[in-house]
Design a protein around this motif. Structure first.
Motif, mmCIF file in Angstrom:
data_model
loop_
_atom_site.group_PDB
_atom_site.id
_atom_site.type_symbol
_atom_site.label_atom_id
_atom_site.label_comp_id
_atom_site.label_asym_id
_atom_site.label_seq_id
_atom_site.Cartn_x
_atom_site.Cartn_y
_atom_site.Cartn_z
ATOM 1 N N GLN A 30 15.162 15.579 -26.410
ATOM 2 C CA GLN A 30 13.850 15.934 -25.866
ATOM 3 C C GLN A 30 13.965 16.249 -24.374
ATOM 4 O O GLN A 30 13.384 17.217 -23.888
ATOM 5 N N LEU A 31 14.726 15.442 -23.667
ATOM 6 C CA LEU A 31 14.938 15.678 -22.238
ATOM 7 C C LEU A 31 15.672 16.998 -22.018
ATOM 8 O O LEU A 31 15.328 17.766 -21.109
ATOM 9 N N LEU A 32 16.663 17.274 -22.843
ATOM 10 C CA LEU A 32 17.391 18.538 -22.745
ATOM 11 C C LEU A 32 16.464 19.725 -22.999
ATOM 12 O O LEU A 32 16.536 20.735 -22.289
ATOM 13 N N ALA A 33 15.583 19.605 -23.972
ATOM 14 C CA ALA A 33 14.633 20.681 -24.266
ATOM 15 C C ALA A 33 13.685 20.918 -23.087
ATOM 16 O O ALA A 33 13.399 22.069 -22.726
ATOM 17 N N GLN A 34 13.214 19.839 -22.459
ATOM 18 C CA GLN A 34 12.327 19.971 -21.303
ATOM 19 C C GLN A 34 13.049 20.655 -20.149
ATOM 20 O O GLN A 34 12.501 21.546 -19.493
ATOM 21 N N ARG A 35 14.271 20.236 -19.899
ATOM 22 C CA ARG A 35 15.020 20.819 -18.773
ATOM 23 C C ARG A 35 15.412 22.268 -19.051
ATOM 24 O O ARG A 35 15.454 23.091 -18.131
ATOM 25 N N THR A 36 15.666 22.599 -20.310
ATOM 26 C CA THR A 36 15.961 23.981 -20.664
ATOM 27 C C THR A 36 14.733 24.863 -20.444
ATOM 28 O O THR A 36 14.841 25.978 -19.927
ATOM 29 N N GLU A 37 13.570 24.364 -20.798
ATOM 30 C CA GLU A 37 12.326 25.108 -20.568
ATOM 31 C C GLU A 37 12.079 25.292 -19.075
ATOM 32 O O GLU A 37 11.698 26.379 -18.625
ATOM 33 N N GLN A 38 12.333 24.254 -18.300
ATOM 34 C CA GLN A 38 12.167 24.346 -16.845
ATOM 35 C C GLN A 38 13.145 25.360 -16.264
ATOM 36 O O GLN A 38 12.783 26.156 -15.391
ATOM 37 N N LEU A 39 14.382 25.357 -16.758
ATOM 38 C CA LEU A 39 15.375 26.326 -16.289
ATOM 39 C C LEU A 39 14.948 27.750 -16.624
ATOM 40 O O LEU A 39 15.111 28.661 -15.810
ATOM 41 N N GLU A 40 14.371 27.939 -17.800
ATOM 42 C CA GLU A 40 13.891 29.265 -18.197
ATOM 43 C C GLU A 40 12.784 29.741 -17.258
ATOM 44 O O GLU A 40 12.773 30.898 -16.826
ATOM 45 N N GLN A 41 11.863 28.854 -16.913
ATOM 46 C CA GLN A 41 10.776 29.215 -15.999
ATOM 47 C C GLN A 41 11.321 29.535 -14.610
ATOM 48 O O GLN A 41 10.896 30.512 -13.973
ATOM 49 N N LEU A 42 12.263 28.734 -14.133
ATOM 50 C CA LEU A 42 12.841 28.979 -12.817
ATOM 51 C C LEU A 42 13.644 30.276 -12.794
ATOM 52 O O LEU A 42 13.617 31.006 -11.793
ATOM 53 N N SER A 43 14.318 30.592 -13.883
ATOM 54 C CA SER A 43 15.072 31.842 -13.962
ATOM 55 C C SER A 43 14.139 33.048 -13.930
ATOM 56 O O SER A 43 14.440 34.052 -13.273
ATOM 57 N N ALA A 44 13.008 32.950 -14.599
ATOM 58 C CA ALA A 44 12.034 34.045 -14.582
ATOM 59 C C ALA A 44 11.472 34.240 -13.170
ATOM 60 O O ALA A 44 11.328 35.373 -12.700
ATOM 61 N N THR A 45 11.173 33.141 -12.498
ATOM 62 C CA THR A 45 10.674 33.219 -11.123
ATOM 63 C C THR A 45 11.723 33.822 -10.198
ATOM 64 O O THR A 45 11.413 34.667 -9.346
ATOM 65 N N THR A 46 12.975 33.419 -10.368
ATOM 66 C CA THR A 46 14.059 33.951 -9.537
ATOM 67 C C THR A 46 14.234 35.446 -9.769
ATOM 68 O O THR A 46 14.460 36.202 -8.820
ATOM 69 N N ALA A 47 14.131 35.887 -11.006
ATOM 70 C CA ALA A 47 14.255 37.319 -11.307
ATOM 71 C C ALA A 47 13.136 38.115 -10.643
ATOM 72 O O ALA A 47 13.373 39.199 -10.104
ATOM 73 N N GLU A 48 11.928 37.565 -10.661
ATOM 74 C CA GLU A 48 10.806 38.240 -10.015
ATOM 75 C C GLU A 48 11.018 38.309 -8.499
ATOM 76 O O GLU A 48 10.790 39.339 -7.875
ATOM 77 N N GLN A 49 11.481 37.214 -7.922
ATOM 78 C CA GLN A 49 11.729 37.199 -6.487
ATOM 79 C C GLN A 49 12.858 38.145 -6.100
ATOM 80 O O GLN A 49 12.829 38.761 -5.031
ATOM 81 N N ALA A 50 13.850 38.298 -6.969
ATOM 82 C CA ALA A 50 14.968 39.201 -6.684
ATOM 83 C C ALA A 50 14.492 40.644 -6.579
ATOM 84 O O ALA A 50 14.979 41.402 -5.734
ATOM 85 N N SER A 51 13.528 41.032 -7.404
ATOM 86 C CA SER A 51 13.014 42.400 -7.310
ATOM 87 C C SER A 51 12.287 42.612 -5.984
ATOM 88 O O SER A 51 12.402 43.684 -5.373
ATOM 89 N N TYR A 52 11.559 41.602 -5.535
ATOM 90 C CA TYR A 52 10.895 41.714 -4.227
ATOM 91 C C TYR A 52 11.910 41.736 -3.089
ATOM 92 O O TYR A 52 11.726 42.441 -2.098
ATOM 93 N N MET A 53 12.973 40.983 -3.224
ATOM 94 C CA MET A 53 14.019 40.989 -2.191
ATOM 95 C C MET A 53 14.698 42.357 -2.121
ATOM 96 O O MET A 53 15.080 42.812 -1.044
ATOM 97 N N ARG A 54 14.829 43.019 -3.275
ATOM 98 C CA ARG A 54 15.412 44.359 -3.299
ATOM 99 C C ARG A 54 14.521 45.326 -2.515
ATOM 100 O O ARG A 54 15.010 46.138 -1.722
ATOM 101 N N LEU A 55 13.215 45.257 -2.746
ATOM 102 C CA LEU A 55 12.285 46.106 -1.995
ATOM 103 C C LEU A 55 12.349 45.805 -0.506
ATOM 104 O O LEU A 55 12.348 46.716 0.329
ATOM 105 N N LEU A 56 12.397 44.536 -0.174
ATOM 106 C CA LEU A 56 12.476 44.138 1.228
ATOM 107 C C LEU A 56 13.750 44.665 1.875
ATOM 108 O O LEU A 56 13.734 45.126 3.017
ATOM 109 N N GLY A 57 14.864 44.624 1.137
ATOM 110 C CA GLY A 57 16.120 45.184 1.649
ATOM 111 C C GLY A 57 16.004 46.671 1.912
ATOM 112 O O GLY A 57 16.541 47.191 2.894
ATOM 113 N N GLY A 58 15.300 47.386 1.043
ATOM 114 C CA GLY A 58 15.084 48.815 1.256
ATOM 115 C C GLY A 58 14.266 49.080 2.503
ATOM 116 O O GLY A 58 14.559 50.002 3.276
ATOM 117 N N TYR A 59 13.233 48.270 2.708
ATOM 118 C CA TYR A 59 12.431 48.416 3.926
ATOM 119 C C TYR A 59 13.255 48.152 5.182
ATOM 120 O O TYR A 59 13.168 48.884 6.165
#
Length: 89
Positions: A30-59
């Motif tokens: 159960q703990l592993l499942a919770q942490r896997t879900e948290q990792l999935e959410q953090l990975s999605a957030t990181t991917a979104e932030q990476a796209s913004y960082m790419r735009l910022l690098g272009g600017y």
């Protein structure tokens, strides 16, 4: 045949140990499942932030290229010389 209390108690202690181990395993899963879900959410957030960082690098790259044209002394004096030459004609 002799009766030994230890021999009769052993199967029940093994069963209770097995039950405890299964309960502990379920808790760990159960703990592993919770942490896997948290990792999935953090990975999605990181991917979104990476796209913004790419735009910022272009600017930033655009700003550096623009500042190079503005701040280069050779280009500024050539532009001023051309402007004065055209005004004199």
């Amino acid at each position: 045949m002799s009766y030994t209390p230890f021999a009769s108690a052993q199967p029940s202690s093994q069963a209770s140990a097995k039950t405890r181990q299964i309960a502990h395993l379920a808790q760990q899963l159960q703990l592993l499942a919770q942490r896997t879900e948290q990792l999935e959410q953090l990975s999605a957030t990181t991917a979104e932030q990476a796209s913004y960082m790419r735009l910022l690098g272009g600017y930033h790259a655009a700003w550096f290229m623009a500042s190079q044209r503005v701040m280069t002394p050779g280009d500024a004096s050539d532009d001023q010389g051309e402007a004065q030459g055209q005004q004199g004609q």
